[in-house]
Design a protein around this motif. Structure first.
Motif, PDB file in Angstrom:
ATOM      1  N   THR A  56       0.848  -1.205   0.000  1.00 46.58           N
ATOM      2  CA  THR A  56       0.000   0.000   0.000  1.00 46.58           C
ATOM      3  C   THR A  56       0.888   1.261   0.000  1.00 46.58           C
ATOM      4  N   GLU A  57       0.287   2.381  -0.347  1.00 48.92           N
ATOM      5  CA  GLU A  57       0.988   3.673  -0.250  1.00 48.92           C
ATOM      6  C   GLU A  57       1.388   3.938   1.204  1.00 48.92           C
ATOM      7  N   LYS A  58       0.541   3.489   2.133  1.00 44.52           N
ATOM      8  CA  LYS A  58       0.819   3.706   3.560  1.00 44.52           C
ATOM      9  C   LYS A  58       2.107   2.976   3.942  1.00 44.52           C
ATOM     10  N   LYS A  89       4.514   2.232   1.971  1.00 46.06           N
ATOM     11  CA  LYS A  89       5.608   2.979   1.331  1.00 46.06           C
ATOM     12  C   LYS A  89       6.010   4.181   2.194  1.00 46.06           C
ATOM     13  N   GLU A  90       4.992   4.899   2.685  1.00 44.03           N
ATOM     14  CA  GLU A  90       5.283   6.061   3.539  1.00 44.03           C
ATOM     15  C   GLU A  90       5.969   5.630   4.841  1.00 44.03           C
ATOM     16  N   ARG A 121      11.851   6.895  -1.796  1.00 47.02           N
ATOM     17  CA  ARG A 121      10.542   6.517  -2.355  1.00 47.02           C
ATOM     18  C   ARG A 121      10.649   5.926  -3.755  1.00 47.02           C
ATOM     19  N   VAL A 172       4.474   0.084  -5.350  1.00 48.15           N
ATOM     20  CA  VAL A 172       3.291  -0.374  -4.610  1.00 48.15           C
ATOM     21  C   VAL A 172       2.500  -1.337  -5.501  1.00 48.15           C
TER      22      VAL A 172
END
Ligand code: UDP
Length: 410
Positions: free
Chosen positions: A175-177, A179-180, A190, A195
């Motif tokens: 998920t993008e989360k 990744k963050e 990044r 993702v």
């Protein structure tokens, strides 16, 4: 040039892809590896998944399907090992794997490792074999510690994860989360993270007639609220229990908890005593672990499946329930915000409070026929998560990494 038929060494050291699902260490990651490997094999790539022999009855080689197999290596005692004990055996794992590879004259184009322990082995193999190493963390030690539920993760894990972040060739996040989180807690660049969501087996997870499913499972009369997963404090089953008394008073509601083997007994006992203090013990059924082939019956029997977790990397159970046409009520974890469409195939609770879980569950139970979407539409909402779609995205990542490495070498 990237070969059409990739030879992939997949690493799943601590958890066996053909192990018992729903037990302490065997859940979504094992399903992910097994399903992805099968799909890659069907596409014509070849996949060897290396894991530790977990059971004396394990054959060394287990065929998973076309071009995909699990290879058990004898490392340490054949029994459950605490992850930190296993850590001390990782050099053995890398050497056994290398002996097996040489003895069987195998070559690989790339390594795909899963979880930090496999990542450690992959870091060594990438140097020995001079091939790209793609990694997936599945959970992150630093994030688990920040949440602060359940056992603390040792600093050793966080340090090894940080090394892996900087040394592997690519990270795949669900998920993008995630990744963050990798950027925030581990300083990951990044642009080195892709993702790709998780998938669901749409052939296995299909709806069964609700009444037939209930009769088969011996559930009758009441509405059914379902939890499926490893019985681990991070799963938030306690919050779901705390949501139950309100529902219980309104109508006969049964909560069915699927998952949890002998090793989860302390957590099961904690939940049993919580159910007594909430006076819901007669409305809760602990079904223990259930084979995946049987799970469509449970999802189909249920009126709602609840994912009350404090932390998920993705949350395969939600995809499986939706594929069976059963709506999901979930906390805002993992991939849930991209999977659950508010009021259409379920509800995302605005905060994680039991009262809000109860409100969302109650609105689905109070009038199941007035659900915004039919079972067919609920299933259609997850069709894009078929394993063939996901495997295609993963192959695109493999190809990109191989291309970058080849360009660097020339
Ligand atoms: N599962 C199962 N039997 C059980 C409990 C769970 O087959 O008794 C499977 C379930 O079908 C799902 C996986 O275990 O595919 C759990 O994955 P999820 O991503 O929801 O949670 P994780 O284990 O990764 O925390």
């Amino acid at each position: 040039m990237t070969p059409d038929r990739l030879r992939i060494a997949m690493l799943s050291v601590h958890s066996c892809p053909v192990g018992k699902l729903g037990s302490k260490d065997t859940g979504g990651m094992s399903v992910y590896i097994r399903e992805l490997a099968r799909e890659l094999g069907r596409m014509g790539h070849s996949v060897d998944i290396y894991t530790r022999a977990h059971d004396p009855a394990d054959d060394q080689i287990v065929e998973l399907g076309e071009n995909a197999r699990v290879i058990h290596l004898q490392v340490g005692d054949v029994e459950r090992m605490h992850k930190l004990v296993l850590y001390a055996h990782l050099a053995d794992m890398a050497c056994s794997l290398e002996n097996f590879r040489k003895g069987n004259n195998l070559q690989y184009d790339l390594i795909h490792s899963h979880y930090w322990l496999s990542g450690w082995v992959g870091r060594h193999l990438q140097g020995w074999w001079d091939v790209p190493h793609i990694t997936m963390f599945h959970t992150l030690g630093a994030v688990k510690n920040a949440i602060g539920i359940g056992e603390d993760e040792p600093e050793l894990r966080v340090v090894r994860e940080r090394e892996l972040v900087s040394e592997c060739h690519r990270i795949i996040a669900a998920t993008e989360k995630e990744k963050e989180d990798l950027a925030r807690y581990y300083g990951a660049a990044r642009e080195r993270i892709s993702v790709v969501p998780c998938g669901v087996n749409l052939s296995l997870f299909r709806s069964v007639d609700k009444e037939t499913a209930r009769r088969h499972l011996g559930f009758n009369g009441s509405s059914i609220v379902l939890f499926v997963g490893r019985v681990d404090p991070l799963k938030g089953i306690d919050r779901l229990f705390m949501a139950m008394p309100g529902l219980d008073r309104e109508r006969g509601v049964r909560l069915v908890v699927v998952g949890g083997d002998d090793e989860c007994q302390p957590e099961v006992e904690r939940l049993q005593s919580l159910s007594q203090s909430l006076s819901i013990q007669d409305s809760v059924t602990f079904a223990g672990t259930v084979r995946q082939e049987e799970l469509p019956l449970y999802y189909s029997a249920a009126d709602v499946c609840v994912v009350p977790s404090y932390y998920e990397t993705f949350g395969l159970v939600a995809l499986e329930s939706l594929a069976c046409g059963t709506p999901v009520v979930t906390t805002r974890v993992g991939g849930m915000e991209s999977v659950v469409l508010q009021g259409q195939n379920g509800y995302l609770v605005s905060d994680n409070a039991p009262a809000h879980l109860a409100d969302s569950i109650a609105s689905l139970l109070s009038n199941p026929d007035a659900r915004a979407q039919s079972a067919e539409a609920i299933r259609a909402s997850v069709s894009r998560f078929s394993w063939s779609n996901i495997a295609n995205k993963i192959v695109a990542e493999y190809t990109a990494v191989l291309g970058t490495q080849a360009a660097k070498a020339s």
